[in-house]
Design an enzyme around this catalytic site. Structure first.
Site, PDB file in Angstrom:
ATOM      1  N   SER A 413       0.835  -1.194   0.000  1.00  0.00           N
ATOM      2  CA  SER A 413       0.000   0.000   0.000  1.00  0.00           C
ATOM      3  C   SER A 413       0.875   1.251   0.000  1.00  0.00           C
ATOM      4  O   SER A 413       1.970   1.226   0.561  1.00  0.00           O
ATOM      5  CB  SER A 413      -0.840  -0.048   1.279  1.00  0.00           C
ATOM      6  OG  SER A 413      -2.021   0.664   1.114  1.00  0.00           O
ATOM      7  N   PRO A 414       0.402   2.330  -0.605  1.00  0.00           N
ATOM      8  CA  PRO A 414       1.203   3.559  -0.550  1.00  0.00           C
ATOM      9  C   PRO A 414       1.361   4.040   0.889  1.00  0.00           C
ATOM     10  O   PRO A 414       0.370   4.132   1.621  1.00  0.00           O
ATOM     11  CB  PRO A 414       0.373   4.565  -1.366  1.00  0.00           C
ATOM     12  CG  PRO A 414      -0.947   3.936  -1.616  1.00  0.00           C
ATOM     13  CD  PRO A 414      -0.813   2.471  -1.397  1.00  0.00           C
ATOM     14  N   TYR A 572      -7.112  14.920   0.625  1.00  0.00           N
ATOM     15  CA  TYR A 572      -6.190  15.708  -0.187  1.00  0.00           C
ATOM     16  C   TYR A 572      -6.987  16.417  -1.290  1.00  0.00           C
ATOM     17  O   TYR A 572      -8.214  16.347  -1.314  1.00  0.00           O
ATOM     18  CB  TYR A 572      -5.054  14.815  -0.717  1.00  0.00           C
ATOM     19  CG  TYR A 572      -4.252  14.182   0.414  1.00  0.00           C
ATOM     20  CD1 TYR A 572      -3.629  15.002   1.360  1.00  0.00           C
ATOM     21  CD2 TYR A 572      -4.174  12.811   0.582  1.00  0.00           C
ATOM     22  CE1 TYR A 572      -2.913  14.460   2.419  1.00  0.00           C
ATOM     23  CE2 TYR A 572      -3.456  12.257   1.647  1.00  0.00           C
ATOM     24  CZ  TYR A 572      -2.845  13.081   2.561  1.00  0.00           C
ATOM     25  OH  TYR A 572      -2.160  12.544   3.620  1.00  0.00           O
ATOM     26  N   ARG A 620      -7.518   5.881  -6.087  1.00  0.00           N
ATOM     27  CA  ARG A 620      -7.854   5.597  -4.681  1.00  0.00           C
ATOM     28  C   ARG A 620      -8.926   6.574  -4.212  1.00  0.00           C
ATOM     29  O   ARG A 620      -8.809   7.782  -4.419  1.00  0.00           O
ATOM     30  CB  ARG A 620      -6.611   5.691  -3.787  1.00  0.00           C
ATOM     31  CG  ARG A 620      -6.953   5.504  -2.313  1.00  0.00           C
ATOM     32  CD  ARG A 620      -5.739   5.315  -1.428  1.00  0.00           C
ATOM     33  NE  ARG A 620      -5.352   3.907  -1.372  1.00  0.00           N
ATOM     34  CZ  ARG A 620      -4.641   3.371  -0.371  1.00  0.00           C
ATOM     35  NH1 ARG A 620      -4.235   4.115   0.646  1.00  0.00           N
ATOM     36  NH2 ARG A 620      -4.325   2.088  -0.379  1.00  0.00           N
TER      37      ARG A 620
END
Ligand SMILES: CC(C)(COP(=O)(O)OP(=O)(O)OC[C@H]1O[C@@H](n2cnc3c(N)ncnc32)[C@H](O)[C@@H]1OP(=O)(O)O)[C@@H](O)C(=O)NCCC(=O)NCCSC(=O)c1ccccc1N
Length: 764
Positions: A413-414, A572, A620
């Site tokens: 996963s990031p 974000y 995502r």
């Protein structure tokens, strides 16, 4: 002790027996409104384990129950003209009437008074008794009488069901039948409980129920309609209702009951009166009889009535909560079943068998290894197009997206590393990412890599907006491609309102002590009171951000990344457009979901246009803001995913939250997987699941049940770069490719694992 059991169901009768066995001097009466043979429900189910408890408590009644039991081992699922049958499920059923009669006979034998055809109006009618046990069932009058003390939480579930019987034989398997009608699906849970009779529960959604006109039908019409719907399974036999009893003759909605308190003075709740478990996990009778044994035990081990009640409640509440949690999963599965009915019968059956989340992949192997192997082969055939000679665990099957084939379903996963200077990936990043690729993951995703210097979350975030950064990433990509079978994805993002903050191990999300840069966002909404208020973006800002994404995508393509992931989650910039919590715009980029998605989709299209055709794009998303109806809800996520799919996105990486400081997430194992599942099976798009997935069994269960196509593991990969290799060792999957330099380590690891888990090196 003078004891009154109010209600003569399994709980009341079995408690009376358990008390009398512990002290024959107790004076016990069971009061029941029905006649001895008046009962609902056809058959009930007990497990072998519960039978064992009954045996220890009272061998005599247990033997009588055992003699009357129908046993079956298989589950058969009829779906789309196919029957999928698996074994090892070990159920036993008994007629509810038979069970009650056995218990009634045993009561009489022990000198317990049974007072039938007596209506109870309130606990005060039993003022002369030392102990009053309210076991008057799901609609308990005594619970209502003291509702302000017991504080019952009663949740009415959505589906309609009716409890019928039949002389058609279902004696070879517990049978589920799914039939499609023009108004939706109707299904049956059928099981034999004596040589002549089977329970036949018919269930459907309220919409289907109305569509089929069941709301307008009387009892005989209902039965005739059900007989017609399921004629091909009934072999000419009719369906029967238990017409004398409301709960055996009418459609019901299941009610989940849980009381905050279980006792008041000398009155104590037991069985369905205290807590219920949905019939689809077959544990209601277990709860009732095990509670009866526990209360009888504590009344004889504790010094006072209150102490016994306290221990009983503390002990049984834990069991109830565990079972209710599994029952909720199962209830919701049946409420959402239309989401899964498009699946292949093998995958659909797997999903059904694992619906409560109590049965995992390896547990199914213990139940029926041959069936599971067949299911694994089916899974692999879907992935590769060929039928394998031997099955491999689903997590080790490849997945092809456009022209890119990931060697397995394990994704790193990031995860932000906060270790870059001027956005440059350095030695830390080289070692970190290449180790995970050597360690067996099929896809390694970079941390959120920012499209410009002011797009960074922290000064330590990596970027892809300079030649030096591109060269730094290319070095990592080249090594991974040269030395490992793994693929590598770049996650591109813009921090928006969550930018200009401290490193993860400083004060997360807090502004920098000095050197803050200006922030932009869809609207001037700060992440928190302590954060800078961003400037609402103009169209010029939007042009610049889009062009920065495009420039970064071009660099990513040149650097050789296999997959590009756009970060549209976690508050974000893009996520701030999508969620109404932070998008307050009044132009065409705010308001409806279509409007809020307009800029994120524009960016996607611009990126897709420069990203090589044969390489996939993932997006995502946060599938829930965890704030209820004010924010993004899972049903909105389905729409978001549908828009992304329509735009050409190859896979949706389904995360959740981190979009509001007001969020109230519900954590747990695999806690975001239900979102990936819903998105995948309602929007019909490939998904990645992420969020507290940490065991090989989790991955195999998620993949095999069709809840996601890839599984992202974050923290497990921080703890163990070789998580994938170690998982293969743990599962005995010897075809897992290891770096040639490490082969002798591989051989030792498999050898030690074969000797037993305590010998294994490394951890999984
Ligand atoms: C759960 C259990 C054991 C609970 O027993 P309790 O003793 O707590 O409750 P009960 O309702 O049986 O009996 C209580 C009785 O009290 C009595 N009562 C009530 N009010 C008064 C009053 N005011 N005056 C006098 N008497 C009163 C009354 O007779 C009541 O029974 P009721 O009227 O039938 O509810 C009971 O409700 C039951 O037998 N339920 C059947 C559950 C079951 O076994 N379901 C699973 C089937 S397996 C299955 O479907 C399945 C399994 C695996 C996979 C998929 C699946 N679909």
């Amino acid at each position: 002790m003078k004891v009154a059991c109010l209600g003569g169901g399994p709980a009341g009768l079995y408690f009376a027996i358990s008390m009398k066995l512990r002290d024959p001097s107790h004076e016990i009466v069971v009061v029941e409104r029905n006649r001895p043979y008046d009962t609902f429900g056809w058959g009930v189910v007990l497990s072998d384990e519960t039978l064992g408890h009954l045996e220890k408590n009272d061998r005599r009644s247990a033997e009588m129950i055992r003699d009357a039991f129908a046993y079956w081992d298989d589950i058969a699922v009829h779906h789309r003209g196919q029957v999928v049958r698996s074994g090892g499920h070990g159920f036993c059923g008994i007629g509810r009437r038979k069970l009650l009669n056995v218990l009634q006979d045993r009561c009489v034998e022990l000198g317990i008074e049974l007072r039938f055809e007596t209506e109870i109006n309130g606990a005060e009618e039993f003022a002369g008794y030392d102990l009053v046990v309210a076991c008057d069932g799901i609609n308990s009058r005594i619970r209502s009488q003291y509702a302000d003390v017991f504080k019952p939480d009663i949740e009415q579930r959505a589906n309609k069901y009716i409890w019928l019987g039949t002389h058609q034989k279902f004696d070879d398997a517990f049978t589920f039948i799914f039939e499609e009608t023009e108004h939706g699906w109707v299904w049956v849970h059928a099981y034999q409980f004596d040589p002549e009779t089977a329970t036949f529960i018919v269930e459907c959604s309220e919409a289907t129920w109305r569509g089929l006109g069941f709301d307008q039908m009387d009892g005989p019409q209902t039965i005739a309609a059900c007989e017609k719907l399921f004629a091909k399974y009934l072999g000419g036999h009719s369906l029967m209702s238990n017409a004398r009893h409301l709960r055996g003759s009418a459609w019901l909605n299941f009610q989940r009951v849980l009381c905050e308190k279980w006792s008041h003075g000398n009155v104590v709740l037991m069985g369905d009166a205290a807590a219920t478990a949905h019939f689809s996990i077959g544990s209601g009778s277990k709860l009732a009889v095990e509670s009866a044994i526990a209360l009888a035990d504590y009344l004889h081990s504790e010094p006072t009535l209150q102490a016994a009640f306290d221990r009983y409640e503390a002990d049984r509440r834990v069991e109830v909560l565990k079972l209710q949690s599994a029952a909720r999963n199962s209830t919701e599965w049946f409420e959402d079943v239309e989401r899964y009915l498009h699946l292949d019968p093998v995958q659909f059956t797997y999903s059904l068998l694992t619906r409560s989340q109590r049965v995992s992949h390896e547990n199914l192997r213990l139940r029926d290894a041959a069936w599971l192997e067949g299911a694994e082969k089916w899974f692999e055939q879907q992935a590769t197009g060929t039928v394998p000679a031997t099955a491999r665990p689903p997590m080790f099957t490849p997945l092809t997206l456009r022209g890119v084939t990931l060697p397995n379903r394990i994704v790193v996963s990031p995860m932000a590393q906060y270790s870059a200077t001027d956005g440059l990936p350095g030695d830390w990043h080289f070692v970190h990412y290449t180790s995970r690729a050597l360690g067996g993951a099929g896809l390694v995703t970079t941390e959120m890599t920012c499209i410009s210097a002011d797009a960074r979350i922290t000064p330590g975030c990596t970027g892809l907006y300079s030649d030096a950064q591109e060269a730094g990433w290319a070095r990592i990509v080249d090594f991974i491609h040269a030395e490992t079978p793994a693929k590598i994805a770049i996650q591109l993002g813009h921090a928006g309102p969550k930018g200009s903050t401290q490193l993860g191990w400083e004060t997360m999300d807090a502004p920098l002590a000095e050197g803050n840069w200006g922030l932009i966002a869809p609207s001037a909404v700060a992440w928190s009171d302590g954060n800078q208020t961003p400037r609402a973006m103009t169209r010029n800002d939007m042009d610049r951000v889009r062009d920065d994404f495009v420039a970064a995508a071009r660099r990513a393509a040149r650097a050789g990344f296999d997959v590009l992931e756009l970060h549209y989650a976690h508050g974000y910039l893009m996520s701030a457009f999508i969620t109404p919590l932070t998008n307050r715009r009044e132009d065409e980029y705010g308001g409806s979901l279509e409007n809020r998605m307009r800029f994120p989709l524009e960016v996607y299209h611009a990126v897709r246009a420069v990203w090589p055709d044969d390489r996939p794009v993932s997006v995502r998303i946060s599938a829930s803001d965890w704030v209820g109806d004010d924010g993004i809800r899972p049903e909105d996520a389905v729409q978001i995913a549908a828009m992304l799919k329509e735009a050409g996105v190859d896979i949706v990486d389904v995360s959740a939250g981190q979009t509001s400081t007001k969020a109230r997430p519900v954590y747990g194992r695999m806690f975001q997987t239900p979102f990936a599942d819903r998105v995948r099976n309602e929007a019909r798009v490939a998904t990645m699941a992420v969020g507290n997935i940490f065991e090989p069994d989790h991955l195999n269960s998620i993949l095999m049940a069709g809840r996601a196509d890839l599984c992202c593991l974050a923290r497990p990969h921080l703890a163990d770069p070789y998580w994938g290799l170690h998982a293969a060792v743990k599962l005995g999957y010897e075809a897992m490719p290891w770096p040639k330099q490490y082969r002798s380590g591989r051989d030792q690891a498999y050898r030690l694992a074969a000797r037993g888990p305590e010998q294994m090196t490394g951890k999984v």
